[in-house]
Write an enzyme that holds these catalytic residues in place. Structure first.
Site, PDB file in Angstrom:
ATOM      1  N   ARG A 171      -2.519 -22.417 114.745  1.00 24.05           N
ATOM      2  CA  ARG A 171      -2.567 -20.974 114.487  1.00 24.05           C
ATOM      3  C   ARG A 171      -1.696 -20.268 115.530  1.00 24.05           C
ATOM      4  O   ARG A 171      -2.010 -20.304 116.719  1.00 24.05           O
ATOM      5  CB  ARG A 171      -4.013 -20.477 114.568  1.00 24.05           C
ATOM      6  CG  ARG A 171      -4.111 -18.981 114.438  1.00 24.05           C
ATOM      7  CD  ARG A 171      -5.552 -18.472 114.329  1.00 24.05           C
ATOM      8  NE  ARG A 171      -5.537 -17.036 114.269  1.00 24.05           N
ATOM      9  CZ  ARG A 171      -5.962 -16.226 115.239  1.00 24.05           C
ATOM     10  NH1 ARG A 171      -6.541 -16.695 116.321  1.00 24.05           N
ATOM     11  NH2 ARG A 171      -5.842 -14.918 115.121  1.00 24.05           N
TER      12      ARG A 171
ATOM     13  N   HIS B 103      -0.848 -10.080 116.328  1.00 25.46           N
ATOM     14  CA  HIS B 103      -1.718 -10.410 117.455  1.00 25.46           C
ATOM     15  C   HIS B 103      -1.288  -9.534 118.638  1.00 25.46           C
ATOM     16  O   HIS B 103      -0.847 -10.020 119.664  1.00 25.46           O
ATOM     17  CB  HIS B 103      -1.637 -11.902 117.763  1.00 25.46           C
ATOM     18  CG  HIS B 103      -2.798 -12.448 118.551  1.00 25.46           C
ATOM     19  ND1 HIS B 103      -3.504 -13.583 118.189  1.00 25.46           N
ATOM     20  CD2 HIS B 103      -3.386 -12.018 119.697  1.00 25.46           C
ATOM     21  CE1 HIS B 103      -4.465 -13.828 119.073  1.00 25.46           C
ATOM     22  NE2 HIS B 103      -4.404 -12.898 120.013  1.00 25.46           N
TER      23      HIS B 103
ATOM     24  N   GLU C 284      -8.313  -9.612 115.461  1.00 20.48           N
ATOM     25  CA  GLU C 284      -9.273  -8.797 116.196  1.00 20.48           C
ATOM     26  C   GLU C 284      -8.928  -7.308 116.227  1.00 20.48           C
ATOM     27  O   GLU C 284      -8.615  -6.737 117.292  1.00 20.48           O
ATOM     28  CB  GLU C 284      -9.406  -9.322 117.630  1.00 20.48           C
ATOM     29  CG  GLU C 284      -9.787 -10.792 117.690  1.00 20.48           C
ATOM     30  CD  GLU C 284     -10.128 -11.270 119.110  1.00 20.48           C
ATOM     31  OE1 GLU C 284      -9.942 -10.504 120.071  1.00 20.48           O
ATOM     32  OE2 GLU C 284     -10.621 -12.410 119.238  1.00 20.48           O
TER      33      GLU C 284
ATOM     34  N   ASN D 239     -13.318 -15.232 115.486  1.00 24.78           N
ATOM     35  CA  ASN D 239     -13.036 -15.568 116.879  1.00 24.78           C
ATOM     36  C   ASN D 239     -14.339 -15.364 117.637  1.00 24.78           C
ATOM     37  O   ASN D 239     -14.870 -14.247 117.676  1.00 24.78           O
ATOM     38  CB  ASN D 239     -11.958 -14.654 117.452  1.00 24.78           C
ATOM     39  CG  ASN D 239     -10.600 -14.862 116.779  1.00 24.78           C
ATOM     40  OD1 ASN D 239     -10.457 -15.731 115.920  1.00 24.78           O
ATOM     41  ND2 ASN D 239      -9.629 -14.079 117.173  1.00 24.78           N
TER      42      ASN D 239
ATOM     43  N   TYR E   8     -16.607 -15.928 121.139  1.00 24.99           N
ATOM     44  CA  TYR E   8     -16.640 -16.273 122.566  1.00 24.99           C
ATOM     45  C   TYR E   8     -18.007 -16.116 123.211  1.00 24.99           C
ATOM     46  O   TYR E   8     -18.397 -16.913 124.052  1.00 24.99           O
ATOM     47  CB  TYR E   8     -15.612 -15.426 123.337  1.00 24.99           C
ATOM     48  CG  TYR E   8     -14.198 -15.845 123.021  1.00 24.99           C
ATOM     49  CD1 TYR E   8     -13.631 -16.937 123.668  1.00 24.99           C
ATOM     50  CD2 TYR E   8     -13.451 -15.188 122.050  1.00 24.99           C
ATOM     51  CE1 TYR E   8     -12.346 -17.355 123.374  1.00 24.99           C
ATOM     52  CE2 TYR E   8     -12.164 -15.599 121.736  1.00 24.99           C
ATOM     53  CZ  TYR E   8     -11.619 -16.688 122.397  1.00 24.99           C
ATOM     54  OH  TYR E   8     -10.350 -17.117 122.098  1.00 24.99           O
TER      55      TYR E   8
ATOM     56  N   GLU F  13     -10.775 -18.910 116.655  1.00 28.13           N
ATOM     57  CA  GLU F  13     -10.681 -19.026 118.118  1.00 28.13           C
ATOM     58  C   GLU F  13     -12.057 -19.324 118.671  1.00 28.13           C
ATOM     59  O   GLU F  13     -13.047 -18.678 118.276  1.00 28.13           O
ATOM     60  CB  GLU F  13     -10.207 -17.716 118.780  1.00 28.13           C
ATOM     61  CG  GLU F  13      -8.758 -17.399 118.598  1.00 28.13           C
ATOM     62  CD  GLU F  13      -8.339 -16.094 119.307  1.00 28.13           C
ATOM     63  OE1 GLU F  13      -8.971 -15.723 120.329  1.00 28.13           O
ATOM     64  OE2 GLU F  13      -7.398 -15.473 118.816  1.00 28.13           O
TER      65      GLU F  13
HETATM   66  C1  FCB Z   1      -9.271 -13.168 122.219  1.00 28.30           C
HETATM   67  C2  FCB Z   1      -7.810 -12.993 121.890  1.00 28.30           C
HETATM   68  C3  FCB Z   1      -6.924 -14.066 122.453  1.00 28.30           C
HETATM   69  C4  FCB Z   1      -7.360 -14.515 123.823  1.00 28.30           C
HETATM   70  C5  FCB Z   1      -8.844 -14.797 123.854  1.00 28.30           C
HETATM   71  C6  FCB Z   1      -9.348 -15.283 125.186  1.00 28.30           C
HETATM   72  O1  FCB Z   1      -9.909 -11.944 122.153  1.00 28.30           O
HETATM   73  O2  FCB Z   1      -7.629 -12.968 120.497  1.00 28.30           O
HETATM   74  O3  FCB Z   1      -5.608 -13.593 122.424  1.00 28.30           O
HETATM   75  O4  FCB Z   1      -6.964 -13.628 124.770  1.00 28.30           O
HETATM   76  O5  FCB Z   1      -9.550 -13.657 123.484  1.00 28.30           O
END
Ligand code: FCB
Length: 450
Positions: free
Chosen positions: A81, A125, A170, A298, A300, A357
């Site tokens: 990607r 992006h 995002e 995405n 985290y 992600e």
């Molecule tokens: C996300 C972004 C990516 C990267 C990660 C850690 O929010 O999409 O570009 O910075 O965080």
């Protein structure tokens, strides 16, 4: 999908990938006719990024892309990607085309296919042409057509070879970090512009979808949203209300338009938001619901938040005792990702989902002898892959997983201080070294599990 004791096995067609983005890795700042982007301007403005770092050189991927594709092949990655830099293609955002920019992505895409790696392309992006920001950027309604035109140009050129397109990465970050909180480019703090930006981002996504469909009929189309579940710190009504509001702010404000073509009612009723959107016909958000084939998520971290009477717009983050964090200060908890995937399946029923992600920053150090030991990242991956598998078994239509990131890179406002890669990059020499986690990921891909 078997589950032997102690072993997790994914379906044979589950797709394994890695992700990057143009501004974070390419460098070649103004090479071959590339225009300035908002991150060029922002990162060159004193005080905006850690140590004044910029993406001017980054990982020099613009020149080293062949080597980077070879690294992916070595790891056994099945899909990559990457994103296209809008100002490489259209240096002024609209108008004159820069053939050299298109040629670069042509070569990169062919190199991937030549190595049996499927191209998963993100159109936006975060590197908006500065020339468009100078005309109001995402807060200018004209950007719906500007973006559609850019999507049309790129997909006419690459549409015969791209496996999957993602319109935006995002949009919450583009709108809110860029125009409300001021910590990302273009660095503004203006609620009206922020909500206008979110509105036109979502409509631009919807405007691009039919063009991608026409130019690239065999590709699958989607969008990548960052989802961050919000939990109340207690069952006090004010904490529960706060968590609901911030769930709207981060998640539903994007999911509802993309899947239902409407904004969440409770959020529209909010004073700040209704003031910000005054004069905007919010029903036009139905454009965002153009039919897509998959949702990219995405993922985290999650937040646990409490109402703060002193500052109702800014909830207090609660850090539960014993919680674990990455170098970004993001709490680690794979189970929350599984819950989120299942919630999205239940409430929005996407036809397919990819984790576009997932990953973590840790303070990796390169040791002599060509190995970078990153046991925390290996543990992180194990925990989140276990969660991915749990969500699959629970009925989430998950088709693949992309690690953020292939290699260490420019982490926006944090500059080069945060390392997310499976591959270590020594910036002064541009030497790449596989970390232990890259070896682990290779085994995961080979065995369809671990
Ligand atoms: C996300 C972004 C990516 C990267 C990660 C850690 O929010 O999409 O570009 O910075 O965080």
């Amino acid at each position: 999908m078997a589950q032997e004791k102690g072993k997790i096995t994914f379906p044979a067609d589950f797709l394994w990938g890695t992700a990057t983005s143009s501004y974070q890795i390419e460098g070649g700042a103004l090479s071959d006719g590339r225009g300035e982007c908002i991150w060029t301007r922002f990162s060159h403005t004193p005080g905006k990024t850690k140590n004044g770092d910029t993406g001017d050189v980054a990982c020099d991927h613009y020149q080293r892309y062949r080597q980077d594709v070879a690294l992916m092949r070595d790891i056994g990655v099945q899909a990559y990607r990457y994103s296209i830099s809008w100002p490489r293609i259209l240096p002024q955002g609209t108008g004159a085309l820069n053939e050299a920019g298109l040629d670069f992505y042509d070569r990169l895409t062919d190199e991937l296919l030549h190595n049996d790696i499927q191209p998963y392309v993100t159109l936006y992006h975060w590197d908006l042409p500065q020339a468009l920001e100078d005309q109001g950027g995402w807060a200018n309604p004209a950007i719906v057509d500007w973006f559609a035109h850019y999507a049309d140009v790129v997909s006419q050129r690459l549409g015969d070879r791209v496996t999957a397109w993602m319109t935006l990465n995002e949009p919450w970050c583009s709108a809110m970090l860029g125009y409300l909180l001021g910590i990302h480019a273009p660095g503004m703090r203006d609620p009206r512009r922020a909500y206008l930006a979110a509105h036109y981002l979502l409509r631009a996504h919807g405007a691009a979808v039919p063009l991608l469909r026409r130019n690239s009929p065999q590709s699958r189309l989607g969008i990548a949203l960052n989802l961050i579940p919000q939990y109340p710190a207690s069952d006090k009504p004010e904490d529960v209300r706060t968590a609901r509001y911030f769930d709207g702010f981060f998640n539903r404000w994007y999911l509802d338009p993309v899947f239902k073509g409407v904004y969440p009612e409770d959020m529209l009723a909010d004073g700040m938001i209704s003031a910000a959107l005054q004069g905007v016909d919010v029903s036009t958000i139905r454009q965002a619901a153009a039919p897509i084939d998959f949702l990219g998520i995405n993922y985290y971290t999650h937040n646990t938040i409490a109402y703060d009477p002193e500052n109702p717009q800014q909830p207090r983050q609660v850090r539960p005792a014993g919680a674990r964090f990455t170098e970004m200060g993001w709490e680690i908890n794979g189970q929350e990702m599984a819950n989120t995937l299942l919630r999205v399946q239940r409430e929005y029923a996407p036809k397919a989902m990819y984790i576009t992600e997932n990953g973590a920053a840790f303070a990796d150090v390169a040791a002599n002898g060509g190995m970078v030991e990153d046991p925390q990242r290996v543990d992180f991956l194990k925990e989140y892959l276990t969660a991915t598998h749990a969500a699959l078994r629970g009925g989430a239509a998950l088709k693949g997983y992309f690690v953020w990131s292939l290699m260490d890179n420019f982490e926006w406002g944090e500059g080069y201080s945060k390392r997310f890669g499976l591959v270590y990059v020594d910036y002064p020499t541009q030497q790449r070294t596989l970390k232990r986690s890259a070896h682990f990921y290779r085994e995961v891909i080979r065995a369809s599990g671990f």
